[in-house]
Design a protein around this motif. Structure first.
Motif, short mmCIF file in Angstrom:
data_model
loop_
_atom_site.label_atom_id
_atom_site.label_comp_id
_atom_site.label_asym_id
_atom_site.label_seq_id
_atom_site.Cartn_x
_atom_site.Cartn_y
_atom_site.Cartn_z
N PRO A 26 13.18 -1.54 -5.35
CA PRO A 26 13.15 -0.28 -6.01
C PRO A 26 13.03 0.81 -5.44
O PRO A 26 13.77 2.04 -5.44
CB PRO A 26 12.05 -0.40 -7.08
CG PRO A 26 11.79 -1.75 -7.27
CD PRO A 26 11.97 -2.41 -5.82
N ASN A 27 12.48 0.90 -4.14
CA ASN A 27 12.18 1.90 -3.32
C ASN A 27 12.36 1.44 -1.91
O ASN A 27 11.44 0.74 -1.04
CB ASN A 27 10.55 2.33 -3.26
CG ASN A 27 10.44 3.11 -4.78
OD1 ASN A 27 10.96 4.07 -5.25
ND2 ASN A 27 9.52 2.58 -5.31
N PRO A 28 13.50 1.26 -1.22
CA PRO A 28 14.05 0.91 -0.01
C PRO A 28 13.18 1.29 0.93
O PRO A 28 12.88 0.53 2.09
CB PRO A 28 15.49 1.01 -0.18
CG PRO A 28 15.94 1.18 -1.45
CD PRO A 28 14.60 1.88 -2.07
N LEU A 29 13.03 2.61 1.26
CA LEU A 29 12.22 3.23 2.41
C LEU A 29 10.71 2.77 2.71
O LEU A 29 10.31 2.96 3.70
CB LEU A 29 12.39 4.86 2.35
CG LEU A 29 13.64 5.47 1.93
CD1 LEU A 29 13.54 6.85 2.43
CD2 LEU A 29 14.56 5.07 3.20
N GLN A 30 10.17 2.26 1.34
CA GLN A 30 9.03 1.76 1.57
C GLN A 30 8.84 0.13 2.56
O GLN A 30 7.69 -0.23 2.64
CB GLN A 30 8.25 1.61 0.64
CG GLN A 30 7.93 2.77 -0.47
CD GLN A 30 7.35 2.58 -1.65
OE1 GLN A 30 7.02 1.60 -2.14
NE2 GLN A 30 7.26 3.95 -2.33
N HIS A 31 10.04 -0.25 2.62
CA HIS A 31 10.11 -1.52 3.30
C HIS A 31 10.96 -1.68 4.53
O HIS A 31 11.60 -2.54 4.92
CB HIS A 31 10.79 -2.40 2.11
CG HIS A 31 10.26 -2.63 1.11
ND1 HIS A 31 9.12 -3.49 0.65
CD2 HIS A 31 10.17 -1.98 -0.39
CE1 HIS A 31 8.64 -3.31 -0.68
NE2 HIS A 31 9.33 -2.45 -1.09
N LEU A 32 10.99 -0.57 5.19
CA LEU A 32 11.88 -0.44 6.40
C LEU A 32 11.34 -1.29 7.51
O LEU A 32 12.16 -1.78 8.26
CB LEU A 32 11.75 1.29 6.86
CG LEU A 32 12.68 2.17 6.15
CD1 LEU A 32 12.43 3.53 6.88
CD2 LEU A 32 13.92 1.96 6.01
N ASN A 33 10.07 -1.84 7.41
CA ASN A 33 9.52 -2.36 8.47
C ASN A 33 10.26 -4.09 8.38
O ASN A 33 9.72 -4.86 9.36
CB ASN A 33 7.88 -2.49 8.67
CG ASN A 33 7.50 -2.84 7.22
OD1 ASN A 33 7.95 -3.04 6.17
ND2 ASN A 33 6.09 -2.84 7.25
N GLU A 34 11.22 -4.40 7.30
CA GLU A 34 11.46 -5.52 7.34
C GLU A 34 12.77 -5.78 8.28
O GLU A 34 12.98 -7.00 8.69
CB GLU A 34 12.28 -5.78 5.94
CG GLU A 34 11.05 -5.55 4.61
CD GLU A 34 10.47 -7.12 4.51
OE1 GLU A 34 10.97 -8.11 4.94
OE2 GLU A 34 9.42 -6.93 4.18
N PHE A 35 13.19 -4.58 8.87
CA PHE A 35 14.15 -4.79 9.73
C PHE A 35 13.43 -5.17 11.19
O PHE A 35 12.53 -4.20 11.63
CB PHE A 35 14.73 -3.21 9.95
CG PHE A 35 16.08 -3.32 10.69
CD1 PHE A 35 17.15 -4.06 10.65
CD2 PHE A 35 15.97 -2.46 11.88
CE1 PHE A 35 18.12 -3.97 11.66
CE2 PHE A 35 16.98 -2.42 12.77
CZ PHE A 35 18.20 -3.46 12.66
N PRO A 36 14.02 -6.03 11.86
CA PRO A 36 13.25 -6.39 12.89
C PRO A 36 13.08 -5.53 14.00
O PRO A 36 12.23 -5.69 14.94
CB PRO A 36 14.28 -7.67 13.44
CG PRO A 36 15.50 -7.59 12.77
CD PRO A 36 15.15 -6.76 11.45
N TYR A 37 14.12 -4.49 14.26
CA TYR A 37 14.06 -3.43 15.20
C TYR A 37 13.53 -2.11 14.95
O TYR A 37 13.70 -1.11 15.32
CB TYR A 37 15.41 -3.45 15.93
CG TYR A 37 15.84 -4.96 16.45
CD1 TYR A 37 15.21 -5.32 17.59
CD2 TYR A 37 16.98 -5.32 15.84
CE1 TYR A 37 15.57 -6.52 18.25
CE2 TYR A 37 17.40 -6.63 16.55
CZ TYR A 37 16.61 -7.17 17.57
OH TYR A 37 17.15 -8.61 18.03
N TYR A 38 12.76 -2.18 13.62
CA TYR A 38 12.24 -0.77 13.32
C TYR A 38 11.41 0.02 13.97
O TYR A 38 11.68 1.23 14.27
CB TYR A 38 11.61 -1.01 11.87
CG TYR A 38 10.88 0.29 11.18
CD1 TYR A 38 11.98 1.28 10.89
CD2 TYR A 38 9.83 0.39 10.92
CE1 TYR A 38 11.49 2.59 10.38
CE2 TYR A 38 9.10 1.13 10.42
CZ TYR A 38 10.16 2.88 10.17
OH TYR A 38 9.62 3.83 9.56
#
Length: 324
Positions: A89-101
């Motif tokens: 629902p709020n993608p920006l709260q999960h950016l650390n899912e990206f391995p190179y964040y």
């Protein structure tokens, strides 16, 4: 002799990895793809004095092909994780899912520090910024807008409409970024007068994946950017040149190179900042027409006149979609 031997071993390793990657059926995220590209990055990150100009022709060809493979794989990786983040629902709260964040956090902080050092508008932040080659997961724009340039309007350009659609979805639920992020589907070579409106333009590393393509884009930006506007480019240094294209100062015709930063940590890209040189103007004094060249040093502090080469450690609503 020892240094030369290390370079030979490195080149042999890179070529070995290239041949494995080139045999893959797909570059979409998978165990094999992830393993090979992780090995490639780890091979290329350590400091190296390798000079690409002296590489044999066959190695030069492998490097060119490898950069394109890296670009394709990076595009698939970003699209894959953009889809995953977009399911929240709020993608920006999960950016650390990206391995190179974490790498983007470091790179964006580095670029912000460099930009702040050379942006000279009375201590203010840029009002309008363009990012060329933003992709399906515009992390650079997102991080800069969220943490560093909180009043700046970001115009993101990508040639792929699907990438822009995925990117816009990531910020659509954020009340702030949804108002400050604009997405343009366009080939930057077709964008002309609009480029004059930006205080700063970022050029992604993989826009122009060989030197001829890169120079064409840079020349186009030099033709249409406003005098005094800043151009931020990403380049590569050492063995990292096997991962990304290199931008040399002499290729930046129409710009004054201000600084070149070569990180020596896990941030892969070098950062080049340059300023669009003011064009000559004709002054009518009522008697004669005088051709006067307003040089960049006539409108900039002395400290910005000289190109400095440095090595950096880690310095730790409504969506607007425009199809041009």
């Amino acid at each position: 002799m020892e240094s030369l031997q290390r370079e030979i071993i490195l080149i042999e390793k890179v070529c070995e990895i290239y041949h494995k990657i080139s045999k893959l059926d797909s570059l979409k995220p998978s165990e094999d793809v992830d393993s090979l590209f992780t090995e490639l990055v780890r091979t290329c990150i350590p400091p190296s004095s390798i000079n690409i100009a002296t590489l044999p022709a066959d190695v030069q060809e492998i490097r060119s092909k490898l950069i394109r493979l890296c670009g394709e794989a990076e595009g698939h990786l970003e699209a894959h994780f953009s889809a995953i983040l977009g399911s929240f629902p709020n993608p920006l709260q999960h950016l650390n899912e990206f391995p190179y964040y974490s790498n983007y956090l470091k790179l964006s902080r580095l670029e912000f520090d460099i930009l702040t050092e050379h942006y000279s508008a009375s201590g203010q932040s840029p009002k309008r910024l363009a990012f060329v080659g933003s992709g399906p997961m515009p992390l650079s724009s997102i991080v800069l807008a969220s943490y560093h340039l909180k009043d700046t309007i970001f115009h993101n350009y990508d040639i792929d409409s699907m990438a822009n659609s995925m990117a816009s979805h990531l910020v659509s639920s954020d009340p702030d970024l949804s108002q400050r992020m604009v997405f343009h589907t366009a080939n930057i070579m077709d964008v002309t007068d609009e480029l004059k409106e930006y205080d700063v333009i970022f050029l992604a590393a993989l826009v122009g994946m060989d030197i001829d393509e890169k120079v064409k884009v840079i020349d186009h930006l030099a033709k249409y950017m406003a005098p005094g506007a800043l151009l931020m480019l990403r380049s590569a240094h050492g063995a990292r040149v096997f991962l990304y294209p290199v931008v040399d100062a002499q290729q930046l015709q129409g710009f004054e190179v201000l600084s070149v930063f070569h990180p020596n940590d896990d941030v892969i890209n070098s950062v080049v900042i340059s300023r669009k040189i003011a064009e000559p103007v004709t002054i009518d004094d009522g008697y004669n027409h005088h051709h006067h060249e307003w040089r960049i040093d006539s409108i900039m502090p002395l400290s910005c006149k000289y190109c400095e080469f440095k090595t950096f450690n880690d310095p730790l609503g409504q969506m607007k979609m425009i199809d041009n």
